[in-house]
Design a protein around this motif. Structure first.
Motif, mmCIF file in Angstrom:
data_model
loop_
_atom_site.group_PDB
_atom_site.id
_atom_site.type_symbol
_atom_site.label_atom_id
_atom_site.label_comp_id
_atom_site.label_asym_id
_atom_site.label_seq_id
_atom_site.Cartn_x
_atom_site.Cartn_y
_atom_site.Cartn_z
ATOM 1 N N HIS A 158 27.405 -39.234 8.786
ATOM 2 C CA HIS A 158 26.257 -40.017 9.244
ATOM 3 C C HIS A 158 25.204 -40.011 8.155
ATOM 4 C CE1 HIS A 158 22.275 -40.513 11.373
ATOM 5 N NE2 HIS A 158 22.901 -41.651 11.583
ATOM 6 N N TYR B 293 27.590 -44.821 9.940
ATOM 7 C CA TYR B 293 28.608 -43.807 10.218
ATOM 8 C C TYR B 293 29.867 -44.195 9.475
ATOM 9 C CZ TYR B 293 25.547 -42.354 13.996
ATOM 10 O OH TYR B 293 24.463 -41.900 14.713
ATOM 11 N N ASP C 164 29.924 -44.167 21.915
ATOM 12 C CA ASP C 164 30.867 -43.333 21.178
ATOM 13 C C ASP C 164 31.246 -43.964 19.837
ATOM 14 O OD1 ASP C 164 32.428 -41.146 20.690
ATOM 15 O OD2 ASP C 164 34.093 -41.823 21.940
ATOM 16 N N VAL D 35 34.739 -45.199 14.860
ATOM 17 C CA VAL D 35 34.883 -45.150 13.399
ATOM 18 C C VAL D 35 36.092 -44.293 13.028
ATOM 19 C CG1 VAL D 35 33.798 -44.266 11.292
ATOM 20 C CG2 VAL D 35 32.456 -45.627 12.893
ATOM 21 N N ALA D 36 36.189 -43.112 13.623
ATOM 22 C CA ALA D 36 37.285 -42.195 13.314
ATOM 23 C C ALA D 36 38.639 -42.786 13.703
ATOM 24 C CB ALA D 36 37.068 -40.854 14.019
ATOM 25 N N GLU E 81 35.938 -35.388 9.467
ATOM 26 C CA GLU E 81 34.489 -35.569 9.415
ATOM 27 C C GLU E 81 34.113 -37.036 9.566
ATOM 28 O OE1 GLU E 81 30.659 -34.649 6.529
ATOM 29 O OE2 GLU E 81 32.653 -34.749 5.623
ATOM 30 N N VAL E 82 33.125 -37.278 10.434
ATOM 31 C CA VAL E 82 32.485 -38.583 10.503
ATOM 32 C C VAL E 82 31.111 -38.392 9.867
ATOM 33 C CG1 VAL E 82 31.570 -40.410 11.982
ATOM 34 C CG2 VAL E 82 33.739 -39.307 12.563
ATOM 35 N N ARG F 10 31.008 -42.721 16.809
ATOM 36 C CA ARG F 10 31.744 -41.797 15.942
ATOM 37 C C ARG F 10 33.248 -41.866 16.218
ATOM 38 N NH1 ARG F 10 28.971 -37.586 13.296
ATOM 39 N NH2 ARG F 10 26.739 -37.648 13.629
ATOM 40 N N SER F 11 33.626 -41.890 17.481
ATOM 41 C CA SER F 11 35.054 -41.962 17.840
ATOM 42 C C SER F 11 35.662 -43.284 17.400
ATOM 43 C CB SER F 11 35.238 -41.787 19.349
ATOM 44 O OG SER F 11 34.906 -40.478 19.721
ATOM 45 N N ALA G 124 34.013 -42.845 8.086
ATOM 46 C CA ALA G 124 35.114 -41.887 8.122
ATOM 47 C C ALA G 124 36.227 -42.370 7.213
ATOM 48 C CB ALA G 124 35.642 -41.723 9.548
#
Length: 197
Positions: A126, A115, A88, A93-94, A123-124, A90-91, A117
């Motif tokens: 890529h 990735y 995960d 990073v966000a 938005e993440v 993306r999560s 943010a």
């Protein structure tokens, strides 16, 4: 414990940061006794601070907390975010970007790309890795950081900065040894005369 006196040059550099002589400050998380006073001066005077964390210690966690832009490899970003799910990214990073206003977080993932943010954005971004003839990855991360800082001071957007940095890293991967060559930079269009971003 005895502490060495603070070098006058360090005070001078912190003063120059405070005076606005720099568009950004970059640190790789080493020599924290030297880096932290400069970073704190930059934060106090709203100079963007780009931080590369290569290992997690109490000091580098503190440094990461001060970062305007935090760039690190995927496992470091996930550890800093306390993300239990290795998949995960993306999560992670966000969640790190969401911690405070003005913050950007970028995770590099080698062949998986990068990735990123920004605080306040859902938005993440890529950016895929650039296909290249990998000859040597030594210095690829440092090259990514250098490309990102260059893009930052030129005012590029997150996606543009990540794309530019990814091209600089690809140029390095095609170059044997620890330093990228001019020919590789030209091949990837990242020199000022060949750069589209």
């Amino acid at each position: 414990a005895l502490h060495a006196p603070r070098p006058a040059a360090l005070d001078d550099l912190a003063g120059r940061v405070a005076a606005g002589e720099f568009s950004a400050v970059y640190t790789d998380g080493w020599q924290m006794d030297l880096a932290l006073p400069i970073v704190r001066a930059a934060v106090a005077h709203k100079v963007p601070v780009v931080v590369d964390v290569e290992e997690i210690t109490n000091e580098t966690r503190a440094l990461a907390d001060l970062a305007t832009i935090l760039i690190a490899n995927a496992p470091i970003i996930q550890a800093l975010a306390s993300s239990a799910d290795d998949g995960d990214l993306r999560s992670a990073v966000a969640s790190l970007a969401a911690l405070r206003a003005g913050r950007t977080v970028v995770a590099t993932s080698g062949p998986g790309g990068a990735y990123g943010a920004e605080h306040g954005s859902r938005e993440v971004v890529h950016v895929p890795a650039v296909k290249c003839d990998v000859r040597d990855t030594t210095g690829a991360g440092d090259s990514f950081h250098a490309g990102y800082v260059d893009a930052l001071v030129r005012g590029l957007s997150l996606r543009e900065a990540m794309t530019f940095a990814t091209h600089v890293a690809a140029a390095k991967c095609e170059t044997p040894g620890s330093a990228v060559t001019r020919a590789s930079l030209e091949l990837y269009g990242v020199l000022p005369s060949t750069c589209a971003a």
